[in-house]
Design a protein around this motif. Structure first.
Motif, PDB file in Angstrom:
ATOM      1  N   GLN A   1       0.789  -1.228   0.000  1.00  0.00           N
ATOM      2  CA  GLN A   1       0.000   0.000   0.000  1.00  0.00           C
ATOM      3  C   GLN A   1       0.819   1.275   0.000  1.00  0.00           C
ATOM      4  O   GLN A   1       0.352   2.331  -0.432  1.00  0.00           O
ATOM      5  CB  GLN A   1      -0.915   0.029   1.240  1.00  0.00           C
ATOM      6  N   VAL A   2       2.031   1.219   0.499  1.00  0.00           N
ATOM      7  CA  VAL A   2       2.816   2.437   0.648  1.00  0.00           C
ATOM      8  C   VAL A   2       3.360   2.899  -0.702  1.00  0.00           C
ATOM      9  O   VAL A   2       3.634   2.085  -1.595  1.00  0.00           O
ATOM     10  CB  VAL A   2       3.955   2.207   1.675  1.00  0.00           C
ATOM     11  N   GLY A   3       3.468   4.219  -0.884  1.00  0.00           N
ATOM     12  CA  GLY A   3       3.916   4.774  -2.155  1.00  0.00           C
ATOM     13  C   GLY A   3       5.422   4.960  -2.218  1.00  0.00           C
ATOM     14  O   GLY A   3       6.163   4.623  -1.277  1.00  0.00           O
ATOM     15  N   ASN A   4       5.890   5.498  -3.310  1.00  0.00           N
ATOM     16  CA  ASN A   4       7.318   5.720  -3.539  1.00  0.00           C
ATOM     17  C   ASN A   4       7.931   6.543  -2.409  1.00  0.00           C
ATOM     18  O   ASN A   4       7.377   7.566  -2.003  1.00  0.00           O
ATOM     19  CB  ASN A   4       7.505   6.462  -4.878  1.00  0.00           C
ATOM     20  N   GLU A   5       9.078   6.091  -1.893  1.00  0.00           N
ATOM     21  CA  GLU A   5       9.785   6.724  -0.773  1.00  0.00           C
ATOM     22  C   GLU A   5       8.948   6.732   0.515  1.00  0.00           C
ATOM     23  O   GLU A   5       9.252   7.464   1.456  1.00  0.00           O
ATOM     24  CB  GLU A   5      10.193   8.170  -1.125  1.00  0.00           C
ATOM     25  N   GLY A   6       7.907   5.931   0.546  1.00  0.00           N
ATOM     26  CA  GLY A   6       7.041   5.888   1.720  1.00  0.00           C
ATOM     27  C   GLY A   6       7.663   5.109   2.871  1.00  0.00           C
ATOM     28  O   GLY A   6       8.678   4.431   2.728  1.00  0.00           O
ATOM     29  N   ARG A   7       7.037   5.213   4.010  1.00  0.00           N
ATOM     30  CA  ARG A   7       7.581   4.575   5.209  1.00  0.00           C
ATOM     31  C   ARG A   7       6.522   3.667   5.847  1.00  0.00           C
ATOM     32  O   ARG A   7       5.337   3.972   5.852  1.00  0.00           O
ATOM     33  CB  ARG A   7       8.069   5.629   6.208  1.00  0.00           C
ATOM     34  N   ILE A   8       7.001   2.570   6.398  1.00  0.00           N
ATOM     35  CA  ILE A   8       6.156   1.606   7.101  1.00  0.00           C
ATOM     36  C   ILE A   8       6.649   1.537   8.535  1.00  0.00           C
ATOM     37  O   ILE A   8       7.852   1.345   8.784  1.00  0.00           O
ATOM     38  CB  ILE A   8       6.248   0.215   6.458  1.00  0.00           C
ATOM     39  N   ILE A   9       5.723   1.703   9.470  1.00  0.00           N
ATOM     40  CA  ILE A   9       6.057   1.613  10.893  1.00  0.00           C
ATOM     41  C   ILE A   9       5.456   0.315  11.425  1.00  0.00           C
ATOM     42  O   ILE A   9       4.243   0.119  11.370  1.00  0.00           O
ATOM     43  CB  ILE A   9       5.491   2.823  11.675  1.00  0.00           C
ATOM     44  N   GLU A  10       6.290  -0.555  11.908  1.00  0.00           N
ATOM     45  CA  GLU A  10       5.850  -1.858  12.414  1.00  0.00           C
ATOM     46  C   GLU A  10       5.663  -1.790  13.926  1.00  0.00           C
ATOM     47  O   GLU A  10       6.620  -1.657  14.684  1.00  0.00           O
ATOM     48  CB  GLU A  10       6.888  -2.926  12.063  1.00  0.00           C
ATOM     49  N   MET A  11       4.398  -1.847  14.354  1.00  0.00           N
ATOM     50  CA  MET A  11       4.075  -1.805  15.781  1.00  0.00           C
ATOM     51  C   MET A  11       3.752  -3.177  16.349  1.00  0.00           C
ATOM     52  O   MET A  11       3.646  -3.338  17.565  1.00  0.00           O
ATOM     53  CB  MET A  11       2.907  -0.852  16.027  1.00  0.00           C
ATOM     54  N   SER A  12       3.567  -4.170  15.478  1.00  0.00           N
ATOM     55  CA  SER A  12       3.259  -5.516  15.960  1.00  0.00           C
ATOM     56  C   SER A  12       4.508  -6.169  16.522  1.00  0.00           C
ATOM     57  O   SER A  12       5.633  -5.844  16.128  1.00  0.00           O
ATOM     58  CB  SER A  12       2.720  -6.378  14.814  1.00  0.00           C
ATOM     59  N   TRP A  13       4.274  -7.092  17.438  1.00  0.00           N
ATOM     60  CA  TRP A  13       5.378  -7.893  17.959  1.00  0.00           C
ATOM     61  C   TRP A  13       4.967  -9.345  17.818  1.00  0.00           C
ATOM     62  O   TRP A  13       3.901  -9.748  18.299  1.00  0.00           O
ATOM     63  CB  TRP A  13       5.659  -7.535  19.421  1.00  0.00           C
ATOM     64  N   PHE A  14       5.788 -10.131  17.131  1.00  0.00           N
ATOM     65  CA  PHE A  14       5.400 -11.472  16.742  1.00  0.00           C
ATOM     66  C   PHE A  14       5.887 -12.564  17.688  1.00  0.00           C
ATOM     67  O   PHE A  14       5.691 -13.748  17.426  1.00  0.00           O
ATOM     68  CB  PHE A  14       5.897 -11.759  15.322  1.00  0.00           C
ATOM     69  N   GLY A  15       6.539 -12.179  18.785  1.00  0.00           N
ATOM     70  CA  GLY A  15       6.990 -13.192  19.732  1.00  0.00           C
ATOM     71  C   GLY A  15       7.987 -14.131  19.088  1.00  0.00           C
ATOM     72  O   GLY A  15       8.982 -13.715  18.495  1.00  0.00           O
ATOM     73  N   GLU A  16       7.706 -15.421  19.181  1.00  0.00           N
ATOM     74  CA  GLU A  16       8.615 -16.418  18.615  1.00  0.00           C
ATOM     75  C   GLU A  16       8.361 -16.678  17.131  1.00  0.00           C
ATOM     76  O   GLU A  16       9.048 -17.473  16.509  1.00  0.00           O
ATOM     77  CB  GLU A  16       8.462 -17.736  19.378  1.00  0.00           C
ATOM     78  N   GLY A  17       7.357 -16.029  16.574  1.00  0.00           N
ATOM     79  CA  GLY A  17       6.984 -16.310  15.188  1.00  0.00           C
ATOM     80  C   GLY A  17       7.988 -15.779  14.177  1.00  0.00           C
ATOM     81  O   GLY A  17       8.618 -14.747  14.369  1.00  0.00           O
ATOM     82  N   ASP A  18       8.168 -16.519  13.069  1.00  0.00           N
ATOM     83  CA  ASP A  18       8.959 -16.065  11.933  1.00  0.00           C
ATOM     84  C   ASP A  18       8.026 -15.403  10.927  1.00  0.00           C
ATOM     85  O   ASP A  18       6.914 -15.872  10.690  1.00  0.00           O
ATOM     86  CB  ASP A  18       9.673 -17.244  11.262  1.00  0.00           C
ATOM     87  N   VAL A  19       8.491 -14.317  10.331  1.00  0.00           N
ATOM     88  CA  VAL A  19       7.661 -13.564   9.399  1.00  0.00           C
ATOM     89  C   VAL A  19       8.358 -13.508   8.049  1.00  0.00           C
ATOM     90  O   VAL A  19       9.517 -13.113   7.953  1.00  0.00           O
ATOM     91  CB  VAL A  19       7.410 -12.131   9.919  1.00  0.00           C
ATOM     92  N   SER A  20       7.631 -13.897   7.027  1.00  0.00           N
ATOM     93  CA  SER A  20       8.154 -13.847   5.668  1.00  0.00           C
ATOM     94  C   SER A  20       7.491 -12.691   4.929  1.00  0.00           C
ATOM     95  O   SER A  20       6.261 -12.626   4.843  1.00  0.00           O
ATOM     96  CB  SER A  20       7.864 -15.163   4.944  1.00  0.00           C
ATOM     97  N   ILE A  21       8.303 -11.770   4.426  1.00  0.00           N
ATOM     98  CA  ILE A  21       7.751 -10.622   3.694  1.00  0.00           C
ATOM     99  C   ILE A  21       8.546 -10.406   2.411  1.00  0.00           C
ATOM    100  O   ILE A  21       9.741 -10.718   2.338  1.00  0.00           O
ATOM    101  CB  ILE A  21       7.772  -9.328   4.541  1.00  0.00           C
ATOM    102  N   PRO A  22       7.891  -9.866   1.367  1.00  0.00           N
ATOM    103  CA  PRO A  22       8.570  -9.647   0.082  1.00  0.00           C
ATOM    104  C   PRO A  22       9.395  -8.364   0.080  1.00  0.00           C
ATOM    105  O   PRO A  22       8.847  -7.266  -0.014  1.00  0.00           O
ATOM    106  CB  PRO A  22       7.396  -9.555  -0.906  1.00  0.00           C
ATOM    107  N   LEU A  23      10.688  -8.504   0.190  1.00  0.00           N
ATOM    108  CA  LEU A  23      11.568  -7.337   0.194  1.00  0.00           C
ATOM    109  C   LEU A  23      12.274  -7.142  -1.137  1.00  0.00           C
ATOM    110  O   LEU A  23      13.227  -6.361  -1.239  1.00  0.00           O
ATOM    111  CB  LEU A  23      12.592  -7.443   1.330  1.00  0.00           C
ATOM    112  N   GLY A  24      11.832  -7.850  -2.162  1.00  0.00           N
ATOM    113  CA  GLY A  24      12.337  -7.595  -3.509  1.00  0.00           C
ATOM    114  C   GLY A  24      11.448  -6.581  -4.194  1.00  0.00           C
ATOM    115  O   GLY A  24      10.585  -5.953  -3.583  1.00  0.00           O
TER     116      GLY A  24
END
Length: 327
Positions: A224-247
């Motif tokens: 959803q974020v636009g060009n040069e936009g910023r994402i603030i991550e407030m969630s905390w996943f504990g022991e969980g692994d998170v897979s996100i598309p950074l390409g």
């Protein structure tokens, strides 16, 4: 106070199970207060991880609450949303209704400097939201919203909704609250917020604040974020692994992803702000009667051991559950 007086507290005895335990009250020193609890609030996100034994080993020390007793995964006494009346202590606090970052317990002794009087125009029952508001303030500080920006907040839990509530009050800011549960629209409307489900989420956002606690929400934030936009991550996943598309767009659009965590003030604010000043601000922001919509239920403190498995279950739609104590 006699040395034989006791209090009752809620303990997580082992993952998924809790019980009430009686324990002796500490001596009230000259710089202490004795508080009789009126209400405490269940902070579903963090307390769910604690109750279900999902605090990572690497975070055991950093996750400690101010008056926590015991260590994760348990037995541990944990919590930080307690509102009560000072029954013994310095004259300026005597009989005052105060907030304290204390676990679920009916009476307790703490240094007088660790309680904050609740403003008279804020009901004690609503003041259990102070810790969540404090977290929301930190998230807004980290997001650094500017006049006229388009901001999405993903996750209409208590913290996410409070972040949206604060952002929406900045002149010119278009704040959209997003959640997979369409029933959250009722909550958003009560607070005067724009709401939508993920498939209708706006694109090209200046900033997206993620507070859903689910990896899919973070993946949506990146989309959803636009060009040069910023994402603030407030969630905390504990022991969980998170897979996100950074390409792809993450690099080509020079997006930024940063964490917000209430345990540490933003660096540029530290010279002028401390935790007490921030918590005082949080309490002062609870004057709006509409914020009562964030309390999704109330029950007697004595029922917490039976209620806890449901309150902390995965997928629970509980917002802030308030516990009331015997008067």
């Amino acid at each position: 106070m006699s040395a034989t007086e006791t209090s009752t507290a809620f303990w997580v005895t082992h993952p998924g199970t809790g019980k009430l335990k009686s324990e002796p009250l500490a001596h009230v020193g000259s710089s202490d207060v004795l508080v009789r609890a009126l209400y405490s609030g269940v902070s579903r996100g963090t307390e769910s991880l604690v109750f279900n034994g999902r605090v990572p080993e690497s975070e055991v020390d950093r996750m400690q609450a101010p008056f926590q007793v015991g260590r994760f995964p348990g037995p541990v006494k944990y919590g930080y949303c307690n509102v009560g009346v000072v029954e013994q202590g310095p004259e300026h606090l005597l009989s005052k209704t105060v907030f304290c970052l204390y676990p679920h317990q009916d009476r307790y002794v703490v240094p007088a400097t660790m309680v904050l009087p609740i403003p008279e125009n804020i009901p004690a029952a609503r003041a259990v939201l102070a810790a969540n508001m404090e977290t929301a303030i930190n998230g807004v500080w980290d997001a650094e919203p500017m006049l006229g920006e388009q901001i999405s907040i993903i996750g209409a839990g208590v913290v996410g909704t409070l972040v949206a509530y604060l952002c929406a009050q900045i002149p010119g800011v278009t704040a959209t609250l997003i959640d997979i549960n369409p029933d959250r629209q009722v909550l958003a409307e009560r607070l005067g917020l724009t709401f939508c489900t993920p498939e209708r989420g706006p694109s090209d956002q200046d900033c997206v604040i993620h507070a859903s606690g689910h990896p899919e929400g973070l993946r949506q934030a990146l989309a959803q974020v636009g060009n040069e936009g910023r994402i603030i991550e407030m969630s905390w996943f504990g022991e969980g692994d998170v897979s996100i598309p950074l390409g792809g767009a993450f690099h080509s659009q020079r997006l930024s992803l940063r964490a917000s965590q209430v345990g540490q003030l933003p660096a540029k604010l530290r010279p002028r702000w401390d935790y007490q000043r921030r918590l005082t601000l949080a309490l002062s922001l609870l004057t709006d009667n509409r914020l009562d919509a964030l309390i999704s239920g109330e029950s007697d403190f004595e029922t917490l051991p039976q209620l806890a498995p449901k309150l902390f279950a995965t997928g629970s739609d509980v917002l802030c559950h308030r516990l009331r104590y015997p008067t």
